[in-house]
Design an enzyme around this catalytic site. Sequence first.
Site, PDB file in Angstrom:
ATOM      1  N   GLY A 190       0.965  -1.280  -0.061  1.00 52.38           N
ATOM      2  CA  GLY A 190       0.530   0.328  -0.357  1.00 52.38           C
ATOM      3  C   GLY A 190       0.464   0.945   0.034  1.00 52.38           C
ATOM      4  O   GLY A 190       1.695   1.400   1.075  1.00 52.38           O
ATOM      5  N   VAL A 193      -1.210   7.425   2.236  1.00 49.33           N
ATOM      6  CA  VAL A 193      -0.145   8.300   2.917  1.00 49.33           C
ATOM      7  C   VAL A 193       0.485   7.293   4.259  1.00 49.33           C
ATOM      8  O   VAL A 193       1.387   7.698   4.011  1.00 49.33           O
ATOM      9  CB  VAL A 193      -1.273   9.214   4.126  1.00 49.33           C
ATOM     10  CG1 VAL A 193      -0.557   9.866   4.842  1.00 49.33           C
ATOM     11  CG2 VAL A 193      -2.136   9.713   2.998  1.00 49.33           C
ATOM     12  N   ILE A 194       0.187   6.739   5.217  1.00 46.93           N
ATOM     13  CA  ILE A 194       0.525   5.734   5.878  1.00 46.93           C
ATOM     14  C   ILE A 194       1.814   5.257   5.756  1.00 46.93           C
ATOM     15  O   ILE A 194       2.817   5.059   5.995  1.00 46.93           O
ATOM     16  CB  ILE A 194      -0.576   4.777   6.758  1.00 46.93           C
ATOM     17  CG1 ILE A 194      -1.856   5.742   7.730  1.00 46.93           C
ATOM     18  CG2 ILE A 194      -0.068   3.953   8.037  1.00 46.93           C
ATOM     19  CD1 ILE A 194      -2.662   4.957   8.473  1.00 46.93           C
ATOM     20  N   ARG A 281      -7.898   1.796   6.556  1.00 45.11           N
ATOM     21  CA  ARG A 281      -8.540   1.259   8.255  1.00 45.11           C
ATOM     22  C   ARG A 281     -10.060   1.462   7.419  1.00 45.11           C
ATOM     23  O   ARG A 281     -10.508   1.647   6.787  1.00 45.11           O
ATOM     24  CB  ARG A 281      -7.869   2.392   8.420  1.00 45.11           C
ATOM     25  CG  ARG A 281      -6.149   2.960   9.311  1.00 45.11           C
ATOM     26  CD  ARG A 281      -5.921   4.122   9.467  1.00 45.11           C
ATOM     27  NE  ARG A 281      -6.381   4.292  10.776  1.00 45.11           N
ATOM     28  CZ  ARG A 281      -6.249   3.363  11.939  1.00 45.11           C
ATOM     29  NH1 ARG A 281      -4.819   2.316  11.994  1.00 45.11           N
ATOM     30  NH2 ARG A 281      -6.461   2.987  12.854  1.00 45.11           N
ATOM     31  N   ASP A 321     -13.701   9.348  12.131  1.00 42.63           N
ATOM     32  CA  ASP A 321     -13.361   8.050  11.634  1.00 42.63           C
ATOM     33  C   ASP A 321     -14.379   6.540  11.345  1.00 42.63           C
ATOM     34  O   ASP A 321     -13.981   5.785  10.362  1.00 42.63           O
ATOM     35  CB  ASP A 321     -11.645   7.010  12.086  1.00 42.63           C
ATOM     36  CG  ASP A 321     -10.519   7.943  11.329  1.00 42.63           C
ATOM     37  OD1 ASP A 321     -10.251   9.218  11.448  1.00 42.63           O
ATOM     38  OD2 ASP A 321      -9.167   7.403  12.075  1.00 42.63           O
ATOM     39  N   ALA A 329      -7.374  13.513  11.572  1.00 43.22           N
ATOM     40  CA  ALA A 329      -7.667  14.007  12.862  1.00 43.22           C
ATOM     41  C   ALA A 329      -8.291  14.791  12.848  1.00 43.22           C
ATOM     42  O   ALA A 329      -9.607  15.558  13.989  1.00 43.22           O
ATOM     43  CB  ALA A 329      -6.554  13.850  13.993  1.00 43.22           C
ATOM     44  N   HIS A 453       9.998  38.482   3.431  1.00 42.21           N
ATOM     45  CA  HIS A 453      11.011  38.316   2.777  1.00 42.21           C
ATOM     46  C   HIS A 453      11.987  37.654   3.549  1.00 42.21           C
ATOM     47  O   HIS A 453      12.723  38.265   4.217  1.00 42.21           O
ATOM     48  CB  HIS A 453      11.675  39.459   1.596  1.00 42.21           C
ATOM     49  CG  HIS A 453      13.085  38.203   0.816  1.00 42.21           C
ATOM     50  ND1 HIS A 453      12.738  37.397   0.187  1.00 42.21           N
ATOM     51  CD2 HIS A 453      13.688  39.045   1.041  1.00 42.21           C
ATOM     52  CE1 HIS A 453      13.725  37.303  -0.676  1.00 42.21           C
ATOM     53  NE2 HIS A 453      14.565  38.203  -0.169  1.00 42.21           N
TER      54      HIS A 453
HETATM   55  P1  FAD Z   1      -9.182   7.068  17.149  1.00 46.60           P
HETATM   56  O1  FAD Z   1      -8.357   8.081  17.179  1.00 46.60           O
HETATM   57  O2  FAD Z   1      -9.399   6.212  15.990  1.00 46.60           O
HETATM   58  O3  FAD Z   1     -10.232   6.910  18.766  1.00 46.60           O
HETATM   59  C1  FAD Z   1     -11.075   6.098  18.465  1.00 46.60           C
HETATM   60  C2  FAD Z   1     -11.210   5.820  20.076  1.00 46.60           C
HETATM   61  O4  FAD Z   1     -12.425   5.226  20.531  1.00 46.60           O
HETATM   62  C3  FAD Z   1     -10.028   4.426  20.778  1.00 46.60           C
HETATM   63  O5  FAD Z   1      -9.134   4.875  21.549  1.00 46.60           O
HETATM   64  C4  FAD Z   1     -10.804   3.491  21.000  1.00 46.60           C
HETATM   65  O6  FAD Z   1      -9.894   2.275  21.617  1.00 46.60           O
HETATM   66  C5  FAD Z   1     -11.777   4.126  21.308  1.00 46.60           C
HETATM   67  N1  FAD Z   1     -12.787   2.586  21.076  1.00 46.60           N
HETATM   68  C6  FAD Z   1     -13.762   2.186  20.244  1.00 46.60           C
HETATM   69  N2  FAD Z   1     -14.265   1.236  20.024  1.00 46.60           N
HETATM   70  C7  FAD Z   1     -14.788   1.766  21.377  1.00 46.60           C
HETATM   71  C8  FAD Z   1     -15.774   1.188  22.959  1.00 46.60           C
HETATM   72  N3  FAD Z   1     -16.770   0.234  22.195  1.00 46.60           N
HETATM   73  N4  FAD Z   1     -15.429   1.820  24.385  1.00 46.60           N
HETATM   74  C9  FAD Z   1     -15.000   2.595  24.206  1.00 46.60           C
HETATM   75  N5  FAD Z   1     -13.515   2.929  24.069  1.00 46.60           N
HETATM   76  C10 FAD Z   1     -13.389   2.735  21.692  1.00 46.60           C
HETATM   77  N6  FAD Z   1      -4.392  11.727  10.633  1.00 46.60           N
HETATM   78  C11 FAD Z   1      -3.801  12.808  10.566  1.00 46.60           C
HETATM   79  O7  FAD Z   1      -5.146  13.866  10.346  1.00 46.60           O
HETATM   80  N7  FAD Z   1      -2.448  13.752  10.462  1.00 46.60           N
HETATM   81  C12 FAD Z   1      -1.823  12.782  10.208  1.00 46.60           C
HETATM   82  O8  FAD Z   1      -0.476  12.563  10.630  1.00 46.60           O
HETATM   83  C13 FAD Z   1      -2.110  11.090  10.716  1.00 46.60           C
HETATM   84  N8  FAD Z   1      -1.368  10.160  10.822  1.00 46.60           N
HETATM   85  C14 FAD Z   1      -1.193   9.025  11.210  1.00 46.60           C
HETATM   86  C15 FAD Z   1      -0.071   8.035  10.639  1.00 46.60           C
HETATM   87  C16 FAD Z   1      -0.996   6.467  11.225  1.00 46.60           C
HETATM   88  C17 FAD Z   1       0.260   5.587  11.791  1.00 46.60           C
HETATM   89  C18 FAD Z   1      -2.321   6.350  11.658  1.00 46.60           C
HETATM   90  C19 FAD Z   1      -2.926   4.658  12.164  1.00 46.60           C
HETATM   91  C20 FAD Z   1      -3.560   7.716  11.297  1.00 46.60           C
HETATM   92  C21 FAD Z   1      -3.049   8.718  11.478  1.00 46.60           C
HETATM   93  N9  FAD Z   1      -3.857   9.220  10.776  1.00 46.60           N
HETATM   94  C22 FAD Z   1      -3.512  10.732  10.374  1.00 46.60           C
HETATM   95  C23 FAD Z   1      -5.069   9.662  11.740  1.00 46.60           C
HETATM   96  C24 FAD Z   1      -5.703   9.772  12.630  1.00 46.60           C
HETATM   97  O9  FAD Z   1      -4.674   9.198  13.731  1.00 46.60           O
HETATM   98  C25 FAD Z   1      -7.246   9.238  12.705  1.00 46.60           C
HETATM   99  O10 FAD Z   1      -8.233  10.142  11.081  1.00 46.60           O
HETATM  100  C26 FAD Z   1      -7.560   9.982  14.026  1.00 46.60           C
HETATM  101  O11 FAD Z   1      -7.385   9.327  14.773  1.00 46.60           O
HETATM  102  C27 FAD Z   1      -9.267   9.416  14.281  1.00 46.60           C
HETATM  103  O12 FAD Z   1     -10.038  10.570  15.521  1.00 46.60           O
HETATM  104  P2  FAD Z   1     -10.984   8.799  15.989  1.00 46.60           P
HETATM  105  O13 FAD Z   1     -11.416  10.191  17.528  1.00 46.60           O
HETATM  106  O14 FAD Z   1     -12.197   9.584  14.771  1.00 46.60           O
HETATM  107  O15 FAD Z   1     -11.029   7.713  16.375  1.00 46.60           O
HETATM  108  P1  AMP Z   2      -4.889   3.828   1.646  1.00 45.24           P
HETATM  109  O1  AMP Z   2      -6.305   3.506   1.621  1.00 45.24           O
HETATM  110  O2  AMP Z   2      -4.712   5.750   1.409  1.00 45.24           O
HETATM  111  O3  AMP Z   2      -4.777   4.307   3.347  1.00 45.24           O
HETATM  112  O4  AMP Z   2      -3.518   3.245   0.717  1.00 45.24           O
HETATM  113  C1  AMP Z   2      -3.802   1.896   1.033  1.00 45.24           C
HETATM  114  C2  AMP Z   2      -2.692   1.586  -0.711  1.00 45.24           C
HETATM  115  O5  AMP Z   2      -3.068  -0.222  -0.301  1.00 45.24           O
HETATM  116  C3  AMP Z   2      -4.246   1.763  -2.054  1.00 45.24           C
HETATM  117  O6  AMP Z   2      -3.678   2.848  -2.409  1.00 45.24           O
HETATM  118  C4  AMP Z   2      -4.966   0.272  -2.521  1.00 45.24           C
HETATM  119  O7  AMP Z   2      -4.631   0.916  -3.514  1.00 45.24           O
HETATM  120  C5  AMP Z   2      -3.283  -0.299  -1.407  1.00 45.24           C
HETATM  121  N1  AMP Z   2      -3.736  -1.956  -1.222  1.00 45.24           N
HETATM  122  C6  AMP Z   2      -4.629  -2.253  -0.892  1.00 45.24           C
HETATM  123  N2  AMP Z   2      -4.297  -3.233  -1.407  1.00 45.24           N
HETATM  124  C7  AMP Z   2      -3.599  -4.033  -1.605  1.00 45.24           C
HETATM  125  C8  AMP Z   2      -3.314  -5.130  -2.510  1.00 45.24           C
HETATM  126  N3  AMP Z   2      -4.164  -6.408  -1.488  1.00 45.24           N
HETATM  127  N4  AMP Z   2      -1.654  -4.763  -2.767  1.00 45.24           N
HETATM  128  C9  AMP Z   2      -1.171  -4.011  -2.548  1.00 45.24           C
HETATM  129  N5  AMP Z   2      -1.693  -2.649  -2.870  1.00 45.24           N
HETATM  130  C10 AMP Z   2      -3.004  -2.538  -2.285  1.00 45.24           C
END
Ligand code: FAD
Ligand code: AMP
Length: 474
Positions: A190, A193-194, A281, A321, A329, A453
Site C-alpha cells: 500500500g 499516506v501511511i 483502515r 473515522d 484527525a 522575505h
Molecule cells: P480514533 O483516534 O481511532 O479513536 C477512537 C477511540 O475509541 C480509541 O481510543 C478506541 O480505543 C476507542 N473505542 C473504540 N470502540 C470503543 C468502545 N466500544 N468502547 C470504548 N472505547 C472505544 N491523521 C491526520 O490528520 N494526520 C496525520 O498525520 C495522521 N497520521 C496517521 C498515522 C498513522 C500511522 C495512522 C494509523 C493514522 C494517522 N492519521 C492521521 C489518522 C488519524 O489517526 C485518525 O483520523 C484519527 O485518529 C481519527 O480520530 P477518531 O477520534 O475518529 O478515532
Molecule cells: P490508503 O487507503 O490511502 O491508506 O492506502 C492503502 C493503499 O493500499 C491503497 O492505495 C490500495 O490500493 C493499496 N492496496 C490495497 N490492497 C492491496 C494489495 N493487495 N496489494 C497492493 N496494494 C494494495
Amino acid sequence: MKEFDVVVIGAGPGGYVAAIRCAQLGLSVACIDGWLNPEGNPVLGGTCLNVGCIPSKALLDSSHYYLHVKQDLAEHGINAPGVSLDVNKMINRKNKIVATLTQGIAGLFKKNKVEWLPGKARLINDKQIEVTPVGTAAGEKYTVTARHIIIATGSVPMNIPAARVDNALVVDSTGALAFTDVPTRLGIIGAGVIGLELGSVWNRLGAKVTILEALDDFLVAADRQIAGEAEKILRKQGLDIKLGARVTGCGSNNREVTVTFEGKEGKQQLVVDKLIVAVGRKPNTEGLGATEIGLTLDERSFIKVNAVCQTNIANIYAIGDVVRGPMLAHKASEEGVAVAERIAGKSAHMNYAVIPWVVYTWPEIAWVGKTEQELKQANIAYKSGAFPFAASGRAHAMGETGGLVKMLSDAKTDRILGVHILGPAASELIGEAVLAMEFEGSAEDIARTIHAHPTLAEALHEAALGVDKRTIHI
Ligand code: FAD
Ligand code: AMP
C-alpha cells in the site's frame, strides 16, 4: 446509575475534543474509552496520539534529522563524522512524547470536569451504555445513562487475507512504529499516506524499502502534477515504488517473508525481512452494539450520519473515522466541536469543502480544495498558477529546492478552488491557503497580501500572482 447530559464513546481526537467542548458549554459529560497502552494502563488520545499522527511524526522528524546530518550537512560546511543511530533511543523518545501528550489530555479532562470512564462501551439502547472496565482498571460492568450520545470509536487497520499480520515479521502500522532495529529489506503493501510515511522513516534509517501498490497511479487523491513530481523525488530517495502490483499471498519462515504479487511482468515475488501491511483502515464498531439498537450502517460499514453527524436515532451522533469523509484527525475534532455546539443549542460550523490533507514525506505534500483533474472532470473553468521552490531564495538558503506550489482559481470569479504544495514544510504553508479558502478568498487576495522575505510562503504569493501570469521570479 450515573446520568450525564452527554456520553462520548471514544477518546481519540474526535471524542476527547467533543467531550471537552461539551463541558465548556456547561453540559455534564463522561467519555468512555477502552484503549490500553502496552503496559495495560488505560490511556486517552485514541489512534492519533497512541499509534497514529503523533508517533509517526516523531519518527519522521527523528529520521529526517538523521538523514540530514548524514547526507546534507557537509554541503553547509559542517562535517559530522561518525554519526550513528540508536533505534531504541529513537523509539523511546517517541514513546515519551506519546505519554506526555496522552497524560496532557487526562489533565484537560480534569480541568474541564469531563469524567473519564476507562472501559469498553456497549450500547444497550438510545440512552443507556454498558461499560466493561479494562486493563489495570478492570472490574465489574456498570451502566451509565445519557441524554445524548456521541460515538467516536474511530477506525482500525484493514486486513487482507493475502498478508495476515503476525506481529512478528508481518506487522500493521502499529507494529511498524515499534521496530527495535532497522530491517535490511522492508516490504510495504500500500502506497497510501501511511505506507509512504512509514516507508520514508525506515528508508531514511537505512532499510531497502519496496512498496507494492495495486493501483497503476501514484497517490490517486492528490493533484496529478504534484503526485508525479512527488513520485520522482521519493524514487530518487530510494523508495522502490512498484505500481500496478497487487499482493496475492505471502509466506514466512522465522527469518524472512516471501510476498507474491501480480505485477506488470506477471506473477512476481519479493523477499523481505519485515513486511508492513498498510492497505487502509476500516470503521471500528466491533462490540459497540450499534446495529443491535437499530443504528444504520452504510454499505462500507461506516455509521450512517446526515450532514450534521446525526445518526438515524435522533439523540445519537457519530463523528470522526467511524463516519463518512476523510480519515483525518482534524476532521474528527472539528466534527466533535460542531456536534457539541449543536447539542448545546448553538449554531455549528463544519466546512467539508475546506479540509487540508498532508502527507509527511520530505518534501511534504499538502493540499486543500479541488485538484486540477477534478475541475476538468466537473467541467469547471479555472485559471492556474505555479511556482517552483527552485526559484525561492529561502528554499535555496535551506537547501530544500524540490517541489512547487500550485494554485487553481475560478476562471470568472478568481475564487480559489484548490492549492497544492509539494515542498519543505508544506504542512505549515497549507494553513494560509486553508484560511483564504475558508474566507472564500481569491487568488488576487493572496497576490495583494504582503509576504515576509525571505520565506517559503513567498512561493504561495508567487503562485497566486501566476494565476494571472504575473509571477516576478520566474
Ligand atoms: P480514533 O483516534 O481511532 O479513536 C477512537 C477511540 O475509541 C480509541 O481510543 C478506541 O480505543 C476507542 N473505542 C473504540 N470502540 C470503543 C468502545 N466500544 N468502547 C470504548 N472505547 C472505544 N491523521 C491526520 O490528520 N494526520 C496525520 O498525520 C495522521 N497520521 C496517521 C498515522 C498513522 C500511522 C495512522 C494509523 C493514522 C494517522 N492519521 C492521521 C489518522 C488519524 O489517526 C485518525 O483520523 C484519527 O485518529 C481519527 O480520530 P477518531 O477520534 O475518529 O478515532
Ligand atoms: P490508503 O487507503 O490511502 O491508506 O492506502 C492503502 C493503499 O493500499 C491503497 O492505495 C490500495 O490500493 C493499496 N492496496 C490495497 N490492497 C492491496 C494489495 N493487495 N496489494 C497492493 N496494494 C494494495
